[in-house]
Design a protein around this motif. Structure first.
Motif, PDB file in Angstrom:
ATOM      1  N   GLU A 124       6.550  -0.734 -11.686  1.00  0.00           N
ATOM      2  CA  GLU A 124       6.007  -1.246 -10.427  1.00  0.00           C
ATOM      3  C   GLU A 124       6.914  -2.349  -9.900  1.00  0.00           C
ATOM      4  O   GLU A 124       7.191  -3.323 -10.608  1.00  0.00           O
ATOM      5  N   VAL A 125       7.382  -2.181  -8.680  1.00  0.00           N
ATOM      6  CA  VAL A 125       8.254  -3.170  -8.042  1.00  0.00           C
ATOM      7  C   VAL A 125       7.637  -3.529  -6.691  1.00  0.00           C
ATOM      8  O   VAL A 125       7.262  -2.642  -5.914  1.00  0.00           O
ATOM      9  N   ASP A 126       7.523  -4.840  -6.418  1.00  0.00           N
ATOM     10  CA  ASP A 126       6.896  -5.308  -5.194  1.00  0.00           C
ATOM     11  C   ASP A 126       7.932  -5.906  -4.234  1.00  0.00           C
ATOM     12  O   ASP A 126       8.986  -6.394  -4.655  1.00  0.00           O
ATOM     13  N   ASN A 127       7.607  -5.849  -2.958  1.00  0.00           N
ATOM     14  CA  ASN A 127       8.368  -6.525  -1.904  1.00  0.00           C
ATOM     15  C   ASN A 127       9.853  -6.146  -1.913  1.00  0.00           C
ATOM     16  O   ASN A 127      10.732  -6.980  -2.103  1.00  0.00           O
TER      17      ASN A 127
ATOM     18  N   SER B 211       3.928   1.863  -0.803  1.00  0.00           N
ATOM     19  CA  SER B 211       3.045   1.191   0.149  1.00  0.00           C
ATOM     20  C   SER B 211       3.871   0.346   1.117  1.00  0.00           C
ATOM     21  O   SER B 211       4.782  -0.377   0.693  1.00  0.00           O
ATOM     22  N   TYR B 212       3.553   0.432   2.406  1.00  0.00           N
ATOM     23  CA  TYR B 212       4.224  -0.385   3.411  1.00  0.00           C
ATOM     24  C   TYR B 212       3.346  -0.473   4.654  1.00  0.00           C
ATOM     25  O   TYR B 212       2.722   0.519   5.064  1.00  0.00           O
TER      26      TYR B 212
ATOM     27  N   ARG C 104       9.710  -3.976   4.915  1.00  0.00           N
ATOM     28  CA  ARG C 104       9.398  -4.400   3.547  1.00  0.00           C
ATOM     29  C   ARG C 104       8.421  -3.402   2.911  1.00  0.00           C
ATOM     30  O   ARG C 104       7.342  -3.136   3.453  1.00  0.00           O
TER      31      ARG C 104
ATOM     32  N   SER D 181       5.829  -3.021   0.350  1.00  0.00           N
ATOM     33  CA  SER D 181       5.011  -3.963  -0.414  1.00  0.00           C
ATOM     34  C   SER D 181       4.879  -3.550  -1.877  1.00  0.00           C
ATOM     35  O   SER D 181       4.726  -4.394  -2.750  1.00  0.00           O
ATOM     36  N   LYS D 182       4.957  -2.220  -2.144  1.00  0.00           N
ATOM     37  CA  LYS D 182       4.814  -1.776  -3.534  1.00  0.00           C
ATOM     38  C   LYS D 182       5.437  -0.399  -3.710  1.00  0.00           C
ATOM     39  O   LYS D 182       5.260   0.490  -2.877  1.00  0.00           O
ATOM     40  N   VAL D 183       6.179  -0.231  -4.801  1.00  0.00           N
ATOM     41  CA  VAL D 183       6.583   1.083  -5.288  1.00  0.00           C
ATOM     42  C   VAL D 183       6.097   1.168  -6.728  1.00  0.00           C
ATOM     43  O   VAL D 183       6.500   0.364  -7.574  1.00  0.00           O
ATOM     44  N   LYS D 184       5.220   2.149  -7.005  1.00  0.00           N
ATOM     45  CA  LYS D 184       4.523   2.140  -8.295  1.00  0.00           C
ATOM     46  C   LYS D 184       4.442   3.540  -8.875  1.00  0.00           C
ATOM     47  O   LYS D 184       4.126   4.511  -8.173  1.00  0.00           O
TER      48      LYS D 184
ATOM     49  N   ASN E 121      -0.019   4.191   2.611  1.00  0.00           N
ATOM     50  CA  ASN E 121       0.248   4.639   1.251  1.00  0.00           C
ATOM     51  C   ASN E 121       0.819   6.051   1.304  1.00  0.00           C
ATOM     52  O   ASN E 121       0.192   6.974   1.839  1.00  0.00           O
TER      53      ASN E 121
END
Length: 466
Positions: A92-95, A130-131, A67, A69-72, A135
């Motif tokens: 920004e897309v999460d999860n 982020s995972y 997963r 957690s964040k692509v920003k 980072n």
């Protein structure tokens, strides 16, 4: 009967257990995640408003799902870049789930108006991924204005640059041995943070008053346009010769000018005439056993304005060498240091030095440095250093030097120094002032403003009081 029921139950539980295990996410920070690129460069030069899309892939090389957690997009809504994360157009897309041994696409679009003068020449941003507590960043770079873009360029033929468009240096630029690069008036050269301007041949840069040649960093937006060390500088290396700069302004470098080793002929390795060298982090002029003839030049607000080591041959005539602390750079070293020595692999080596400073001003604010002019003699080599009709700030006169008609510790009455607004006017505001009509006769009839100097008795420094 109970015994017969037990076996199917065990099989069912085992199936559920392994199914759940297979469907679980890997949580280890050491999980293997690969990117198809660590940077995205949009190399197309825009001539009209345009948009370009590129992409990179993220690979999950694990036997379990992972997963993100964040692509920003770090630049947010104000960035010229936009991202689409696996079909979701958002900054920004999460999860985001990435299946085992699978991958997802990140699409990146940039829209540029190359006629927007407030854009930097190189537009930078980054995508954060982020995972599992990690980072990772993918760097983004695009051209913001229309220009001549030179990436890792080696000039191997005699070349002349005109001022039709700016020149943006990416990676580095090298003028090859025995090759001459001529830069015409009005040219603007912008170097990226990692892009030195290397001269192994000859550089001829001839501006004129009000149409100078400009060297600086490629970030023109606040606050970057004021930052020292925003690009490396100009390096005249061993084989370089016959370099000539006039009405050329060099700003915001790490080391504005570095000159190495003697010239291969009887001419100075570098001639500097009516130039401005400003806001260099380490040194305005840095020399190692070389030769310079400079006149009518302002060298201001550098970590070390003039830094001469291992001797050489130098003349500085009617130069203003001044430094004031500001929010970007603390003045803590002499504006002039001249030595016949240098450290080489832990051993001090020496050479002859011949230097004449005539009609110059050496001044700085009240800071850490007591002596703004420092000379350093070591060994038995020739040490001929002369200060002729100069004004300087120092607790002690420079050692082992010839002093003729010098003025010590009298403020030259600069016109305006406004540190808060980053404004410096090193012209003389009053007459009489300590440096007005105090110079020796010279062969340079014009000052840095291209005004006539007084015949016979010029002022000290780069500017003549009108």
């Amino acid at each position: 009967m109970k015994k017969n029921l037990f076996i199917p139950v065990v099989i069912l539980l085992s199936f559920l257990f392994f199914s759940c295990k297979k469907e679980s996410f890997i949580n280890s920070p050491d999980a293997r995640l690969y990117f198809s690129a660590d940077s995205i460069k949009f190399d197309t030069v825009f001539t009209t408003v345009g948009s370009i899309t590129q992409s990179f892939k993220i690979f999950n090389d694990n036997d379990q799902k992972l997963r993100l957690s964040k692509v920003k997009l770090m630049g947010g809504n104000g960035s010229p870049y936009k991202i689409n994360v696996n079909g979701i157009p958002s900054g920004e897309v999460d999860n985001i789930e990435v299946a085992a041994n699978d991958s997802i696409y990140i699409f990146v679009t940039v829209t540029v108006n190359p006629t927007a003068a407030n854009l930097p020449f190189v537009i930078s941003d980054s995508v954060l991924v982020s995972y599992n507590g990690n980072n990772r960043f993918v760097q983004l770079q695009a051209y913001g204005q229309n220009a001549h873009f030179l990436r890792d360029e080696i000039i191997t033929n005699n070349t002349t640059w005109s001022n039709d468009l700016p020149y943006v240096i990416l990676g580095s630029l090298q003028v090859d041995t025995n090759i001459t690069l001529t830069i015409n008036e009005g040219c603007r050269i912008y170097s990226h943070a990692n892009a030195p301007f290397i001269v192994d041949g000859t550089l001829v840069s001839h501006g004129v008053k009000n149409n100078e040649v400009q060297f600086t960093g490629d970030r023109l937006d606040d606050p970057y346009k004021y930052l020292p060390a925003s690009w490396p500088g100009i390096y005249f290396r061993n084989t370089s010769k016959n370099n000539d700069l006039s009405y050329t302004n060099i700003k915001n470098a790490y080391q504005a000018i570095v000159v190495q080793n003697p010239a291969s002929n009887s001419n100075p390795k570098l001639s500097i005439h009516q130039c401005i060298i400003d806001n260099a982090y380490d040194a305005g002029i840095r020399t190692v056993n070389s030769s310079i003839a400079a006149d009518t030049t302002l060298i201001s607000n550098c970590g070390r304005n003039i830094f001469i080591t291992l001797g050489g041959d130098y003349t500085f005539t009617n130069c203003t060498v001044a430094a004031y602390s500001n929010i970007y750079l603390l003045h803590k070293l002499p504006v002039l240091f001249a030595s016949n020595a240098a450290d080489q692999n832990g051993t001090t080596i020496t050479a002859d030095i011949n230097a004449v400073f005539r009609n110059c001003i050496f001044w700085a604010d009240n800071g850490i440095t007591d002596n703004e002019v420092v000379t350093d003699k070591q060994g038995s080599n020739t040490f001929n250093v002369t200060f002729d009709h100069c004004l300087y700030k120092a607790a002690d006169d420079p050692a082992n030097s010839i002093l003729t008609s010098v003025i010590r510790n009298q403020y030259p009455v600069f016109d305006s120094i406004d540190i808060t607004h980053n404004y410096y006017n090193f012209r003389t505001s009053l007459n009489p002032a300590p440096g007005v009509d105090q110079g020796a006769a010279i062969a340079f009839p014009k000052d840095l403003d291209d005004n006539n100097r007084s015949v016979g008795i010029p002022d000290l420094g780069a500017y003549e009081k009108q």
